[in-house]
Design an enzyme around this catalytic site. Structure first.
Site, PDB file in Angstrom:
ATOM      1  CB  SER A 113      45.436  41.398  10.598  1.00 30.39           C
ATOM      2  OG  SER A 113      46.876  41.711  10.273  1.00 30.39           O
ATOM      3  CD  GLU A 129      50.163  36.020   6.196  1.00 32.27           C
ATOM      4  OE1 GLU A 129      50.076  36.817   6.856  1.00 32.27           O
ATOM      5  OE2 GLU A 129      49.464  35.118   5.881  1.00 32.27           O
ATOM      6  CG  HIS A 187      48.333  39.868   5.959  1.00 33.88           C
ATOM      7  ND1 HIS A 187      48.665  39.337   7.062  1.00 33.88           N
ATOM      8  CD2 HIS A 187      47.449  41.112   6.603  1.00 33.88           C
ATOM      9  CE1 HIS A 187      48.117  39.777   8.264  1.00 33.88           C
ATOM     10  NE2 HIS A 187      47.399  41.012   7.888  1.00 33.88           N
TER      11      HIS A 187
END
Length: 297
Positions: free
Chosen positions: A147, A238, A268
């Site tokens: 991320s 996502e 995610h």
């Protein structure tokens, strides 16, 4: 059949218990508390060892598995630059240590809003240099992240290249956040984790007065020339799917050896469920192979 049921249960858990707290109206302190609790379900492999320490005065948690390690992985956790820690990611880094045969060093870089850009990047660079000072050669170090940590990993490699410093052996990024402008977000039929308003707020808190198009904030706008081999993994459920595809395309166009994998119907950073979800375990196994392949002996 059992794996399908597990996928459904995990997806519902993320959607009902995690996503509602990732909202701008929820205080960051509460988001951090909820995140710590949520990551308790991410369990490292049995036999994995953890050691707390520091690199360049920055707290780290090192994960290792088995007796021999060929090198080190500097791991940069996700959380929009505002939540998450080395401790929340022990499950994922433990499995990555097992898969790669490396010591995985998860960095507790400073978080926004207390420490906006470039604090996280400065900490990542300091940790990289400290690993070299401890005796690892650059060719024995990989950089990985998920991320925001995935975007930070790419930004760190760009900064190292631009300052004529040695580069890592490889880059591995899970669901990387690489465009803070949100100009090309994907619209999946189901997004179990992220909310657009939350990532927009996180971007503002971290970037401060800096342009969101700065490649050290949004690497997709940067120059990829000369970067090391790159593995990108992303789920089809996502909003960052398009950004991951753009990252892969830009890297390939610059001549970077790039492996891009999309996991259908996963969310995610689904890799946090490694050891439980077979496809998450397979993804981390691939990441370990990528890291091992490019490490110097």
């Amino acid at each position: 059949m059992l794996q399908h049921v597990l996928e459904t249960a995990l997806r519902q858990t993320m959607n009902r218990l995690v996503k509602p707290f990732l909202r701008p109206a929820i205080p960051v302190s509460v988001q951090r508390t909820v995140t710590r609790q949520a990551y308790r379900s991410s369990v490292p492999p049995r036999g994995c060892r953890f050691q707390a320490g520091t690199l360049a005065g920055i707290p780290v948690i090192s994960s290792s598995f088995g007796q021999a390690t060929r090198g080190a992985v500097l791991y940069l956790h996700g959380g929009g630059y505002i939540i998450g820690s080395a401790a929340t990611h022990k499950g994922l880094t433990g499995h990555l240590a097992k898969a790669s045969g490396c010591m995985v060093v998860a960095l507790d870089y400073r978080l926004a809003p207390e420490h906006p850009f470039p604090a996280a990047l400065d900490d990542a660079e300091a940790a990289w240099l400290a690993l070299i000072d401890e005796g690892f050669t650059p060719e024995q170090i990989a950089i990985a992240g998920d991320s925001a940590g995935g975007g930070l990993a790419i930004a760190l490699a760009m900064r190292l290249r631009d300052s004529n410093q040695p580069l890592p052996a490889s880059l591995t990024v899970f669901s990387p956040w690489t465009d803070m402008t949100q100009q090309a977000l994907y619209s999946p039929t189901c997004e179990p984790v992220l909310q657009v308003s939350w990532i927009a707020k996180a971007a503002t808190l971290y970037a401060g007065q800096e342009s969101l198009r700065n490649p050290l904030l949004s690497p997709v706008f940067g120059n990829f020339q000369g970067l090391p081999p790159l593995l990108i993994q992303v789920g089809s459920q996502e909003i960052l799917l398009n950004d991951a595809e753009r990252l892969a395309r830009a890297a390939r166009e610059a001549g970077v050896k790039t492996q891009f994998e999309v996991f259908n119907n996963l969310w995610h950073v689904f890799q946090i469920h490694c050891g439980q979800l077979d496809r998450a375990t397979a993804a981390v196994t691939t990441a370990g192979e990528h890291i091992r392949e490019h490490l110097a002996d």
